[in-house]
Design a protein around this motif. Structure first.
Motif, PDB file in Angstrom:
ATOM      1  N   LYS A   3       0.873  -1.165   0.000  1.00  0.00           N
ATOM      2  CA  LYS A   3       0.000   0.000   0.000  1.00  0.00           C
ATOM      3  C   LYS A   3       0.912   1.216   0.000  1.00  0.00           C
ATOM      4  CE  LYS A   3      -3.688   0.127   2.682  1.00  0.00           C
ATOM      5  NZ  LYS A   3      -4.558   0.317   3.887  1.00  0.00           N
ATOM      6  N   VAL A   4       0.600   2.198  -0.844  1.00  0.00           N
ATOM      7  CA  VAL A   4       1.438   3.377  -0.930  1.00  0.00           C
ATOM      8  C   VAL A   4       0.557   4.605  -0.727  1.00  0.00           C
ATOM      9  CG1 VAL A   4       1.185   3.504  -3.455  1.00  0.00           C
ATOM     10  CG2 VAL A   4       3.110   4.627  -2.360  1.00  0.00           C
ATOM     11  N   GLU A   5       1.083   5.625  -0.054  1.00  0.00           N
ATOM     12  CA  GLU A   5       0.319   6.844   0.162  1.00  0.00           C
ATOM     13  C   GLU A   5       0.335   7.693  -1.098  1.00  0.00           C
ATOM     14  OE1 GLU A   5       0.399  10.778   2.987  1.00  0.00           O
ATOM     15  OE2 GLU A   5       0.589   8.810   3.967  1.00  0.00           O
ATOM     16  N   ILE A  11      -3.239   3.776  -0.925  1.00  0.00           N
ATOM     17  CA  ILE A  11      -3.814   3.048  -2.062  1.00  0.00           C
ATOM     18  C   ILE A  11      -3.192   1.653  -2.127  1.00  0.00           C
ATOM     19  CG2 ILE A  11      -4.099   2.973  -4.565  1.00  0.00           C
ATOM     20  CD1 ILE A  11      -5.743   5.164  -3.252  1.00  0.00           C
ATOM     21  N   TYR A  12      -4.054   0.650  -2.081  1.00  0.00           N
ATOM     22  CA  TYR A  12      -3.613  -0.747  -2.108  1.00  0.00           C
ATOM     23  C   TYR A  12      -3.571  -1.245  -3.552  1.00  0.00           C
ATOM     24  CZ  TYR A  12      -3.739  -5.817  -1.391  1.00  0.00           C
ATOM     25  OH  TYR A  12      -3.468  -7.164  -1.424  1.00  0.00           O
ATOM     26  N   TYR A  13      -2.513  -1.998  -3.878  1.00  0.00           N
ATOM     27  CA  TYR A  13      -2.406  -2.562  -5.226  1.00  0.00           C
ATOM     28  C   TYR A  13      -1.730  -3.915  -5.165  1.00  0.00           C
ATOM     29  CZ  TYR A  13       2.519  -1.130  -5.148  1.00  0.00           C
ATOM     30  OH  TYR A  13       3.843  -0.976  -4.813  1.00  0.00           O
ATOM     31  N   VAL A  53      -5.821  -2.568  -8.701  1.00  0.00           N
ATOM     32  CA  VAL A  53      -5.815  -1.417  -7.798  1.00  0.00           C
ATOM     33  C   VAL A  53      -7.171  -1.298  -7.114  1.00  0.00           C
ATOM     34  CG1 VAL A  53      -5.464   1.074  -7.604  1.00  0.00           C
ATOM     35  CG2 VAL A  53      -4.265  -0.206  -9.389  1.00  0.00           C
ATOM     36  N   ASP A  54      -7.150  -1.038  -5.805  1.00  0.00           N
ATOM     37  CA  ASP A  54      -8.361  -0.640  -5.097  1.00  0.00           C
ATOM     38  C   ASP A  54      -8.413   0.886  -5.070  1.00  0.00           C
ATOM     39  OD1 ASP A  54      -9.257  -3.196  -4.473  1.00  0.00           O
ATOM     40  OD2 ASP A  54      -8.227  -3.254  -2.545  1.00  0.00           O
ATOM     41  N   PHE A  55      -9.494   1.463  -5.599  1.00  0.00           N
ATOM     42  CA  PHE A  55      -9.669   2.901  -5.468  1.00  0.00           C
ATOM     43  C   PHE A  55      -9.764   3.280  -3.987  1.00  0.00           C
ATOM     44  CE2 PHE A  55     -12.172   2.389  -9.611  1.00  0.00           C
ATOM     45  CZ  PHE A  55     -11.109   2.779 -10.398  1.00  0.00           C
ATOM     46  N   GLN A  60      -8.831  -2.809   0.214  1.00  0.00           N
ATOM     47  CA  GLN A  60      -7.848  -2.567   1.261  1.00  0.00           C
ATOM     48  C   GLN A  60      -7.219  -1.180   1.202  1.00  0.00           C
ATOM     49  OE1 GLN A  60      -5.319  -6.057   2.352  1.00  0.00           O
ATOM     50  NE2 GLN A  60      -6.253  -7.025   0.564  1.00  0.00           N
ATOM     51  N   SER A  61      -7.694  -0.333   0.283  1.00  0.00           N
ATOM     52  CA  SER A  61      -7.263   1.064   0.291  1.00  0.00           C
ATOM     53  C   SER A  61      -7.944   1.787   1.450  1.00  0.00           C
ATOM     54  CB  SER A  61      -7.611   1.751  -1.030  1.00  0.00           C
ATOM     55  OG  SER A  61      -6.758   1.308  -2.073  1.00  0.00           O
TER      56      SER A  61
END
Length: 270
Positions: A3-5, A11-13, A53-55, A60-61
């Motif tokens: 997950k990256v900010e 944002i989870y990918y 990607v989860d928006f 999990q975003s």
């Protein structure tokens, strides 16, 4: 998985495969990266990297406390692609994710090799607004089981219900156990994010090789709405998957992903 900010939101990918070219799958409004798990092997075994990607407000975003517009997802995606070192991708969106993909293509078309849209509308028709309002009312009940009962008959085709009724009933029970009040609050923010969405008149500005996938039994995005997009985007290709509903990516997995891979191969040959 990482997950990256991005723009103040985690944002989870998930990134699979080792190919030189990357296919990106964008979720429908009720989906998450997990929804695509059965499709991962289609791309990785054919030499592609696959990014799911989860928006924001999905999967999990991170959940958001403030309202936003649908275009915010495009900004999140752009910054995620830069973070991952992806200058150009093949962008695939279904339903809500297809609307995000259209907006992305209009603003950041130079970052796309191809654009692929499934079960997508370029505008909110009165019928689609009514469906969305019904889903919103179902979400306000804060019951996963009732939400499934009220929403899913619009998503899956009658043929799928006949063939997989017990599976659907099991999913209904599972939704009753796992969907929380936070999930419903996030869903309602996503639902309200596209407001009066209507970009049909702008689609002629898209200059990216485009492929559209409609579904014969789609009640949410009727074929005529997909055909409007097809006519508006110069040079686009279009197919209809027979006997499938709005969740064509799930009802007809083989046909759905094989069609995309065929288009990707065709785009390479051009």
């Amino acid at each position: 998985m990482p997950k990256v900010e991005i723009n103040g939101v985690g944002i989870y990918y998930e990134l699979d495969g080792t190919g030189e070219e990357t296919v990106v799958l964008l979720n429908g409004i009720m989906m998450s990266t997990a929804s695509w798990v059965d499709g991962v092997d289609f791309y990785t075994r054919n030499g592609y990297r696959l990014l799911r990607v989860d928006f924001r407000d999905q999967g999990q975003s991170d959940k958001c406390n403030e309202q936003y517009e649908i275009g915010q997802h495009g900004e999140d995606l752009r910054d995620l692609f830069v973070h991952l070192g992806l200058p150009r991708v093949h962008l695939v969106g279904t339903s809500y994710g297809g609307q995000v993909a259209l907006l992305f293509a209009l603003k950041y078309g130079y970052m796309l090799k191809t654009l692929i849209l499934a079960n997508t509308s370029a505008r909110l028709t009165n019928h689609l607004k009514a469906i969305g309002e019904a889903w919103d009312e179902a979400a306000k009940l804060n019951s996963g089981q009732k939400f499934f009962q009220l929403a899913m008959p619009f998503i899956y085709s009658s043929a799928f219900y006949e063939a997989h009724y017990q599976w659907l009933k099991a999913r209904e029970k599972n939704c009753g156990e796992v969907l929380t009040s936070d999930w419903f609050a996030a869903y309602l923010r996503l639902s309200s994010s596209h407001g009066g969405f209507d970009i049909l008149e702008r689609l002629g500005k898209i200059n990216v090789p485009t492929f559209l996938i409609g579904a014969e039994k789609d009640m949410v995005t009727p074929l005529e709405e997909m055909i409007k997009i097809h006519r508006a985007i110069k040079g686009s290709l279009y197919i209809t998957i027979p006997e499938a509903g709005h969740a064509s990516f799930y009802e007809k997995k083989e046909e759905f992903h094989t069609a995309i891979l065929g288009f990707l191969a065709l785009s390479k040959a051009r």
